[in-house]
Structures are given as C-alpha cells and as structure tokens.
Design a protein around this motif. Structure first.
Motif, PDB file in Angstrom:
ATOM      1  N   MET A 281      29.968  -6.801  40.983  1.00 43.36           N
ATOM      2  CA  MET A 281      29.746  -7.386  42.393  1.00 43.36           C
ATOM      3  C   MET A 281      30.907  -6.726  43.348  1.00 43.36           C
ATOM      4  N   ASP A 282      31.942  -6.068  42.846  1.00 38.69           N
ATOM      5  CA  ASP A 282      32.934  -5.342  43.554  1.00 38.69           C
ATOM      6  C   ASP A 282      32.108  -3.836  44.012  1.00 38.69           C
ATOM      7  N   ARG A 283      31.314  -3.551  43.248  1.00 39.16           N
ATOM      8  CA  ARG A 283      30.568  -2.170  43.733  1.00 39.16           C
ATOM      9  C   ARG A 283      29.637  -2.583  44.502  1.00 39.16           C
ATOM     10  N   MET A 284      28.868  -3.744  44.508  1.00 33.85           N
ATOM     11  CA  MET A 284      27.675  -4.015  45.272  1.00 33.85           C
ATOM     12  C   MET A 284      28.365  -4.374  46.615  1.00 33.85           C
ATOM     13  N   ARG A 285      29.539  -5.206  46.806  1.00 36.73           N
ATOM     14  CA  ARG A 285      30.084  -5.389  47.860  1.00 36.73           C
ATOM     15  C   ARG A 285      30.609  -4.033  48.507  1.00 36.73           C
ATOM     16  N   ALA A 286      30.879  -2.957  48.031  1.00 38.98           N
ATOM     17  CA  ALA A 286      31.217  -1.771  48.701  1.00 38.98           C
ATOM     18  C   ALA A 286      30.019  -0.851  48.949  1.00 38.98           C
ATOM     19  N   GLY A 287      28.775  -1.518  48.858  1.00 41.08           N
ATOM     20  CA  GLY A 287      27.544  -1.017  49.439  1.00 41.08           C
ATOM     21  C   GLY A 287      27.071  -0.162  48.455  1.00 41.08           C
ATOM     22  N   ALA A 288      27.377  -0.152  47.016  1.00 40.89           N
ATOM     23  CA  ALA A 288      26.581   0.779  46.036  1.00 40.89           C
ATOM     24  C   ALA A 288      25.613   0.034  45.333  1.00 40.89           C
ATOM     25  N   SER A 289      24.390   0.524  44.977  1.00 44.45           N
ATOM     26  CA  SER A 289      23.340  -0.103  44.141  1.00 44.45           C
ATOM     27  C   SER A 289      24.025   0.280  42.548  1.00 44.45           C
ATOM     28  N   ILE A 290      23.212  -0.657  41.646  1.00 42.02           N
ATOM     29  CA  ILE A 290      23.569  -0.602  40.429  1.00 42.02           C
ATOM     30  C   ILE A 290      22.627  -0.143  39.539  1.00 42.02           C
TER      31      ILE A 290
ATOM     32  N   TRP B  61      22.965  -9.933  35.646  1.00 42.14           N
ATOM     33  CA  TRP B  61      23.163  -9.355  37.192  1.00 42.14           C
ATOM     34  C   TRP B  61      22.171  -9.671  38.410  1.00 42.14           C
ATOM     35  N   ALA B  62      20.764  -9.745  37.982  1.00 44.86           N
ATOM     36  CA  ALA B  62      19.868 -10.018  38.990  1.00 44.86           C
ATOM     37  C   ALA B  62      20.303 -11.596  39.403  1.00 44.86           C
ATOM     38  N   ARG B  63      20.602 -12.216  38.466  1.00 47.80           N
ATOM     39  CA  ARG B  63      20.895 -13.828  38.746  1.00 47.80           C
ATOM     40  C   ARG B  63      22.241 -13.766  39.720  1.00 47.80           C
ATOM     41  N   ILE B  64      23.338 -13.262  39.205  1.00 40.64           N
ATOM     42  CA  ILE B  64      24.629 -13.264  39.945  1.00 40.64           C
ATOM     43  C   ILE B  64      24.413 -12.717  41.399  1.00 40.64           C
ATOM     44  N   THR B  65      23.942 -11.576  41.409  1.00 39.46           N
ATOM     45  CA  THR B  65      23.930 -10.790  42.672  1.00 39.46           C
ATOM     46  C   THR B  65      22.858 -11.209  43.768  1.00 39.46           C
TER      47      THR B  65
ATOM     48  N   PRO C  63      22.183  -3.234  49.013  1.00 42.72           N
ATOM     49  CA  PRO C  63      22.013  -2.738  47.513  1.00 42.72           C
ATOM     50  C   PRO C  63      20.977  -3.233  46.837  1.00 42.72           C
ATOM     51  N   VAL C  64      20.556  -2.562  45.720  1.00 43.25           N
ATOM     52  CA  VAL C  64      19.497  -2.957  44.897  1.00 43.25           C
ATOM     53  C   VAL C  64      20.161  -2.832  43.312  1.00 43.25           C
ATOM     54  N   LEU C  65      19.373  -3.469  42.219  1.00 46.89           N
ATOM     55  CA  LEU C  65      19.477  -3.250  41.127  1.00 46.89           C
ATOM     56  C   LEU C  65      18.458  -2.534  40.444  1.00 46.89           C
ATOM     57  N   LEU C  66      18.900  -1.359  39.965  1.00 46.69           N
ATOM     58  CA  LEU C  66      17.784  -0.275  39.367  1.00 46.69           C
ATOM     59  C   LEU C  66      17.749  -0.463  37.682  1.00 46.69           C
TER      60      LEU C  66
END
Length: 229
Positions: free
Chosen positions: A115-124, A145-149, A50-53
C-alpha cells in the motif's frame, strides 16, 4: 558461514552478477523483433493510477524491459535469496524499483508495504505462482493485494522463438538473442470483492488463473508456438 554463502550475500557480488545478467537480457531485448498487444489499454489504466501486474514466474525474465517506464514506476517484489536479489538488481538497472520481501514479514506487514508503494504512485508486479510454486497456479498474495488495494489487475506474458528452459520447478524461460518475440498485457475483467467469503475467493482465483493462462497462451500463439509453461 561458508565462503560460498558469504559471496552469495555480498552486495558487490550481487551487483557484479546482476550487471552481467542485465547485459545479456538487454542484448536479447534489442536483438529480438517484438510485437506487442494490450499496451494501450495498460497505459490508459496507468493514467488513472497504479495497477497490479500479475505474471507467471516462468515468464519473468524479460518483464523489466517491457514495462512502460515512461508511464509509471513499477515495484517488482522479490524474496531475499541470492538469485532473487540478483533479479532485483537487474530490475533496478532497467529503471524499476524492486522491493525485497523478507520471508519473516507478516502478511499485514507485506500488505502495508504494498500500500505504501501504491500511495507513492508505483504499480506492483508479482508472480502469481512464485517464488516456489506450485507452477501455473494462483497463490494468495495476488488475490489479497487485489482485494486490499482495489487496483486494476493486468496480466503480462512474453514469448520468444529463441529460448531455452531451465530445469527448475517452473521451467523458467531463458531468452536467447534474435528471432521473434511477443508481449501481451491483458486486463482482468473480474474484481476481488473487499469482503469475499471462501466461495467468492476461490471463484476469483479460478478467474485470475484463466486470465493469466489465456494471456500466456496468446503470447505463444502470436509466434505460432504451442502453449508452454
């Protein structure tokens, strides 16, 4: 509660208005001649995870149509106001997974949801300056969120030759069918350190703003337009 407020909170009303909005935006999408830059780099990153958009609030209207849904899911984050819920409904109709973020949620709770969404494979997907501004600035959530993920950050911008602007704090771009359109995805070349002091945090904020400004200006320049909000 007044009748107007009850209607604004009605799921039936939200779905009805969202359906109309989606029909109009879909018409704008299919009747515009688009050119795209940077999608190959985005797809290559998505193949790894996943990425952060990150995008400006003023350029969010066409985003759901430009995300490569065949490559990955995208959870677009929005607040719980009636307008935001209508936007979430249009995103759902585009095959994305919108997530309502209550203003009452703590930063920790919001971070856990991300984090839950990213662990499920979704980008944000997140607007850097939304939902209330200041316009064209970088608020704290994209940095946090860039720092945490630790996920790669991509910027997105779209521009159109046929458009209007809302009389809103961000001068929201309102698409019109026809004409030319441009889409740009650009990776952020910097990173947000896991343990960033105040100076490092502000340096990252300035770098992210420069990257998003450049992405937005590039989309305008592809159509021969002056840089806009």
């Amino acid at each position: 509660m007044t009748l107007g407020k009850r209607l604004a909170k009605s799921p039936t009303v939200i779905r009805g208005v969202g359906g109309l909005a989606h029909l109009w935006l879909a018409r704008c999408q299919w009747r515009t001649r688009w050119q795209t830059r940077g999608e190959d780099a985005l797809r290559a990153a998505l193949a790894e995870g996943p990425v952060l958009l990150v995008l400006r609030h003023s350029r969010l209207m066409m985003g759901p149509f430009h995300w490569p849904r065949d490559a990955a899911d995208l959870s677009s984050l929005h607040d719980t106001s009636p307008i935001a819920r209508i936007a979430g409904d249009t995103h759902r109709r585009c095959g994305l997974t919108p997530v309502a973020m209550s203003a009452r949620l703590s930063n920790l709770a919001m971070s856990r949801l991300v984090m839950d969404r990213m662990r499920a494979g979704a980008s944000i997907g997140i607007t850097a300056d939304g939902p209330l501004g200041p316009a064209r600035e970088i608020n704290d959530p994209p940095l946090d969120w860039a720092r945490i993920t630790g996920a790669p950050v991509f910027f997105y911008a779209a521009s159109m030759t046929r458009q209007a602007r809302a009389a809103s704090w961000d001068r929201l771009l309102l698409p019109r069918p026809g004409g030319e359109g441009a889409v740009v995805f650009r990776p952020w070349e910097d990173t947000m350190p896991r343990r960033a002091d105040a100076a490092a945090r502000e340096a990252a904020r300035a770098s992210m703003k420069a990257g998003l400004d450049a992405t937005t200006a590039e989309a305008d320049a592809m159509l021969g337009l002056a840089p806009g909000p």
